[in-house]
Write an enzyme that holds these catalytic residues in place. Structure first.
Site, PDB file in Angstrom:
ATOM      1  N   CYS A  93       0.704  -1.176   0.091  1.00  0.00           N
ATOM      2  CA  CYS A  93       0.015  -0.125  -0.050  1.00  0.00           C
ATOM      3  C   CYS A  93       0.724   1.295  -0.024  1.00  0.00           C
ATOM      4  CB  CYS A  93      -0.827  -0.069   1.255  1.00  0.00           C
ATOM      5  SG  CYS A  93      -0.196  -0.061   2.747  1.00  0.00           S
ATOM      6  N   HIS A 146       0.807   6.454   4.432  1.00  0.00           N
ATOM      7  CA  HIS A 146       1.049   5.343   5.293  1.00  0.00           C
ATOM      8  C   HIS A 146       1.458   5.718   6.700  1.00  0.00           C
ATOM      9  CE1 HIS A 146       2.874   1.267   6.310  1.00  0.00           C
ATOM     10  NE2 HIS A 146       1.935   0.751   5.566  1.00  0.00           N
TER      11      HIS A 146
END
Length: 106
Positions: A25, A79
């Site tokens: 991700c 993130h």
């Protein structure tokens, strides 16, 4: 069978295919937020901080912040990084460049 989702889809814009820029991700999030592909940012993992690793690119929320808007971090957009002894989205991954107000403490 999914009648509720099917009903929602009948009144929505439906994307038949979804693609991620990378198998993890963090590179996909950086790609989405900067408009640059992982082969440009050279980010392929969770551990490399892209502003240091690839260059200090502007992000979409950073652009808005620099042009007078208040930007907030809600949920997991960037993130998260390890800050102290816990993970926090209010880390160098988003602040101070892109986020005016970080997430509330849990």
């Amino acid at each position: 069978r999914s009648p509720n989702i099917d009903q929602l889809a009948s009144h929505s814009l439906l994307f038949q295919n979804a693609f991620a820029q990378q198998a993890v991700c963090a590179p996909s999030r950086v790609s989405f937020l900067t408009g640059r592909r992982p082969d440009t940012t050279r980010l392929y993992d969770f551990n490399s901080y892209w502003r240091v690793h690839a260059g200090n690119f502007s992000t979409i929320p950073q652009y808005f912040k620099e042009n007078g808007y208040v930007t907030m971090s809600v949920g997991k957009v960037f993130h998260p990084a390890l800050v102290g002894t816990h993970f926090s989205a209010e880390s160098l991954f988003s602040r101070p460049f892109s986020v005016s107000i970080g997430p509330a403490s849990r």
